[in-house]
Design an enzyme around this catalytic site. Structure first.
Site, PDB file in Angstrom:
ATOM      1  N   ASP A 438      13.130   2.393  -9.000  1.00  0.00           N
ATOM      2  CA  ASP A 438      11.808   2.729  -8.175  1.00  0.00           C
ATOM      3  C   ASP A 438      11.896   4.151  -7.704  1.00  0.00           C
ATOM      4  O   ASP A 438      12.907   4.784  -7.793  1.00  0.00           O
ATOM      5  CB  ASP A 438      11.721   1.731  -7.564  1.00  0.00           C
ATOM      6  CG  ASP A 438      10.236   1.711  -6.684  1.00  0.00           C
ATOM      7  OD1 ASP A 438       9.226   2.141  -7.265  1.00  0.00           O
ATOM      8  OD2 ASP A 438       9.899   0.996  -5.643  1.00  0.00           O
ATOM      9  N   GLU A 441       9.529   9.051 -10.012  1.00  0.00           N
ATOM     10  CA  GLU A 441       8.842   9.671 -10.780  1.00  0.00           C
ATOM     11  C   GLU A 441       9.084  11.348 -11.113  1.00  0.00           C
ATOM     12  O   GLU A 441       8.566  11.826 -12.212  1.00  0.00           O
ATOM     13  CB  GLU A 441       7.268   9.876 -10.239  1.00  0.00           C
ATOM     14  CG  GLU A 441       6.311   8.546 -10.086  1.00  0.00           C
ATOM     15  CD  GLU A 441       7.127   7.553  -9.479  1.00  0.00           C
ATOM     16  OE1 GLU A 441       6.984   6.564  -9.772  1.00  0.00           O
ATOM     17  OE2 GLU A 441       7.808   7.674  -8.427  1.00  0.00           O
ATOM     18  N   ASP A 512       2.154   0.009  -7.640  1.00  0.00           N
ATOM     19  CA  ASP A 512       1.635  -0.735  -6.577  1.00  0.00           C
ATOM     20  C   ASP A 512       0.133  -0.721  -6.408  1.00  0.00           C
ATOM     21  O   ASP A 512      -0.424   0.007  -6.080  1.00  0.00           O
ATOM     22  CB  ASP A 512       2.084   0.372  -5.453  1.00  0.00           C
ATOM     23  CG  ASP A 512       3.614   0.614  -5.195  1.00  0.00           C
ATOM     24  OD1 ASP A 512       4.241  -0.169  -5.644  1.00  0.00           O
ATOM     25  OD2 ASP A 512       4.104   1.622  -4.644  1.00  0.00           O
TER      26      ASP A 512
END
Length: 832
Positions: A438, A441, A512
């Site tokens: 997670d 990015e 999300d």
């Protein structure tokens, strides 16, 4: 902009800093001012020409063993014939092409493809067995035709390829009847026409239906015109842009802030072939462990240990199947990766072992940020071994995330990936079965990772602008390679961010999301779009991560999730619990039923994952992928249903209060699983769907394996597989089996059983043949269930008649059932 220049530079030209002397000679000053003005104009024009230019005209060419090089007035163009239907076009305005390897393309061409290049007066013509490529000389423009000289794709006549300083763009002619699809994770529906997109991995929780920059960037799209399709994969990792006719009706274009104009043209004309060939280039999924196809439960966060044990216990007590429980960030010691909080989890190895004995696998979250704590082993090791991304002056970059200031491992460096793998192995030793990547990015507070931060780039050194979009891909690679190195068992990897090729390493979820009606719809369309983009193992946070679903919304989302490749419930902290029993008894019972249906269909899912690993095709796919020539399948309403594989159509209810569903059945005959009746395709339907139903249709010719329900994969020895068969005049199906947990299948330790069927008005013949027998299955019997079946007069198995008293036939539903032995080959003949 097409023509841009440095305004600061322009001000310097107009207002020079040196003094201007005046000489008192008649006419001199006017001449001098005119000369200066002329000089300024020349300099401005030169400035413009230096910053913006087209590729130019072809001046020479030279053939090589694996490509043809064209020298243009402002660029170089290399053309590679990758396959008879795949052509690579590679432009640079620099003196040399980059030698850095692609992050996405793993295909290695082993043979020379049959092709021919001819020079004509105004163009070059490159021919393969399937394509004709015309390369116009002045200016250089590329047009691609099929062998019947139907134009498939062409550069815009006036523009072609351009270089605007470091920016690169390719302009293509836009046809009014052309449709565009793809680009991976986008939240605005399947059709991309009339819109512009930016590909830049971004952490954007609670995204809307038109939020553009999201977690995954896949610069691959499909164009369809006259029901013929082609694909373009733009192999450039910088921030890129795709404009499919937004604000103009003349051209579409794609490009990037920097790098080469390097793209692969992939001709179908079938969409399936394009996606398959794209994954041939970028890689395909490996077989996941079978338990990863079961239900997975998550929350931010389950802690302390007693809470995790309570969740597990409740699943078993309530007889709700579940295979995985996730640990979110609060299991860690101060958010330090590869640690456990000893107060919350005093003995993680024992907890994991106890839960494993009850069928649960534990998957912890792993963020890339390494807390900048001088006493923390990960920080100390990373600094000592020079494994973190750093500024140009050599100082390691620190960004603020969950553990406060943190270092970021440079996953583009082999030594970093190897180091990461050793720490993954320490968690494997505890019994961990997978990892959840997670914040990759990469995400930092402020969302402004400095562009000047440097990365190893596989030995070529690059800044953040090039590496940003492939940071998560490289982290997923480090994870998968570490697991392969330190374990002989299959493990599960899940990532939030990624780039083209991520399917090689990881499953993907859509980030999300929110507990809203809009996101319930997106949970249907976004996985389809990712599937079109080469990512088959995909799903959403069921129930919505942010916010609280209503009872009906939760049921509808669970129904959708049960028919999505990745099936996980998740919820944020400080929100209503999302476990199946957290609503009311009616909801619990409905959700139990749909999860049990998922487990009943696990043999079907597992065989579909095998097909995906072999072909690269998605499991969950748009209806138009299977019915490319049916205009109804491209309509907006059709995107709210989808195919699972070749023969099953799912039409989930995506408005929680709806009790009716509009859907389209393509041509052919279909079996309504809920109503136990057949329907003729080629029509739109509006059907009634109570909260306890999800519309499921089997296409004629389909064969669907099922098994007894388990509370977790491996709970029971599976000794019987039921095959639901909807006979067509002719069809076939391959049923795949292996041990479900190891990599022995890569050594040939697997089995394939082929079902081939022929039917006419008087009889049906079914051959069951073991075409590959590398794996010894526990299955002893096959229960054959024929739907839409006339009452049989005689049934023989391997030329031996069986008593009709040994079969079950229900005349009210036209369902016929009987068993055969799973071992060996069988020829079944049914006379009507």
């Amino acid at each position: 902009m097409l023509c841009s220049f440095n305004h600061a530079h322009l001000r310097f030209l107009i207002f020079p800093t040196f003094p201007i002397f005046t000489i008192n000679i008649p006419g001199y000053n006017k001449m001098r001012k005119a000369s200066i003005l002329f000089l300024i104009i020349i300099l401005i024009v030169t400035e413009l020409q230096a910053e913006f230019k087209y590729a130019g005209e072809i001046r020479s060419f030279k053939p090589y063993m694996d490509h043809i090089e064209f020298i243009l007035s402002n660029a170089k163009l290399n053309i590679y014939v990758v396959n008879s239907n795949i052509i690579r076009f590679r432009y640079t305005s620099l003196d040399e092409f980059s030698k850095a390897p692609s992050y996405s393309v793993v295909f290695k061409q082993a043979i020379t493809v049959n092709s021919e290049l001819k020079e004509e007066n105004d163009k070059y013509v490159l021919s393969t067995d399937e394509l004709i490529v015309q390369i116009k000389k002045n200016p250089c423009r590329v047009s691609v035709y099929d062998k019947q000289m139907n134009l498939l794709n062409t550069d815009e006549e006036s523009f072609g390829v351009s270089f605007d300083n470091e920016e690169v763009r390719c302009f293509k002619k836009l046809f009014s009847d052309e449709k565009f699809y793809g680009l991976g994770e986008k939240s605005d529906g399947l059709l991309k026409n009339g819109k512009q997109y930016t590909l830049w991995n971004s952490d954007y929780p609670s995204y809307t239906g038109r939020k553009d920059e999201l977690y995954e960037s896949i610069p691959f799209f499909i164009g369809i015109r006259n029901y013929k399709a082609y694909g373009i994969f733009f192999d450039n990792t910088y921030k890129s842009y795709f404009n499919f006719g937004a604000s103009n009706n003349r051209f579409y274009w794609f490009g990037a802030d920097k790098g080469e104009m390097d793209y692969y043209f992939i001709f179908g004309p079938e969409i399936k072939r394009i996606v398959s060939d794209y994954t041939k280039l970028t890689g395909r999924i490996e077989m996941p462990p079978m338990w990863a196809l079961g239900y997975q439960q998550s929350r931010w966060s389950y802690y302390p240990e007693s809470k995790v044990r309570s969740i597990a216990k409740t699943f078993r007590e309530k007889n709700i199947p579940c295979d995985v429980i996730y640990l979110d960030i609060d299991y860690m010691n101060g958010y330090r990766v590869f640690t456990f909080d000893k107060n919350r989890f005093p003995d993680p190895a024992k907890m994991i072992s106890d839960l494993k004995n009850d069928g649960f696998k534990i998957i912890p979250i792993i963020d890339p940020g390494v807390k900048a704590d001088p006493n923390y082993f990960m920080a100390k090791e990373g600094l000592e071994k020079d494994l973190f991304a750093k500024y140009p002056d050599g100082i390691p970059y620190q960004g603020e995330v969950w553990p406060s200031w943190a270092y970021f491992p440079d996953f583009t460096k082999k030594e970093t990936r190897d180091w990461w793998g050793t720490h993954l192995s320490s968690f494997l030793d505890l019994g961990i079965e997978g990892f959840w990547n997670d914040m990759n990015e990469p995400s930092t507070w402020g969302q402004s990772f400095p562009d000047l931060v440097q990365f190893n780039d596989n030995g070529f050194t690059a800044g953040h602008k090039k590496i940003h979009n492939v940071y998560a891909l490289s982290m997923a690679r480090a994870t998968r390679e570490g697991l392969r190195k330190y374990s002989a068992m299959r493990h599960f990897v899940l990532t939030r961010a990624g780039f083209a090729g991520v399917q090689r390493y990881s499953a993907v979820w859509t980030g999300d999301n929110e507990a809203t009606e809009e996101h319930l719809k997106l949970a249907c369309t976004m996985p389809q779009n990712l599937g079109l983009s080469g990512v088959p193992f995909v799903g959403s946070d069921v129930g919505g991560f942010i916010g609280e679903p209503t009872n009906d919304m939760y049921v509808r989302w669970m129904q959708l999730g049960a028919f999505t490749p990745f099936f996980r419930g998740h919820a944020e902290r400080n929100s209503r619990a999302h476990e199946p029993w957290a609503f009311n008894e009616d909801v619990e019972n409905l959700v139990r039923q749909v999860i049990q249906l998922r487990y009943k269909l696990l043999p079907f899912w597992y065989s579909e994952f095998y097909n995906a690993s072999q072909t690269g095709l998605p499991i969950m796919r748009p209806v138009f992928m299977n019915y490319q020539n049916d205009e109804n399948c491209y309509k907006e309403d059709a995107q709210y249903q989808y195919m699972l594989g070749e023969y099953s159509l799912i039409a989930p209810v995506l408005q929680s209060t709806d009790r009716f569903k509009k859907l389209y059945l393509p041509e052919g005959r279909w079996y309504d699983v809920n109503a136990n009746k057949t329907l003729q395709g080629g029509q739109w339907l509006v059907i009634e769907v109570g909260l306890n139903k999800i519309p499921i249709y089997f296409k004629e010719g389909g064969i669907f394996p099922m098994q007894d329900v388990q509370n977790y994969v491996g709970e029971k020895k599976i000794e019987q597989i039921e095959f639901v068969i909807f006979p067509a005049a002719k069809s076939s199906y391959a049923f795949y089996e292996d041990d479900g947990i190891s990599y022995e299948y890569e050594k040939g330790i697997y089995s394939l059983t082929n079902f081939s069927l022929k039917k006419d008005s008087k009889s049906l013949k079914l051959n069951v043949e073991k075409t590959k027998s590398g794996y010894t299955s526990t299955v002893k019997n096959y229960l054959l269930t024929f739907v839409d079946a006339p009452k049989p007069k005689r049934i023989s198995i391997n030329n031996k008649n069986i008593p009709l008293t040994d079969i079950d036939y229900d005349g009210s539903t036209s369902v016929l059932q009987f068993k055969i032995e799973a071992a060996g080959n069988s020829e079944i003949i049914i006379d009507y």
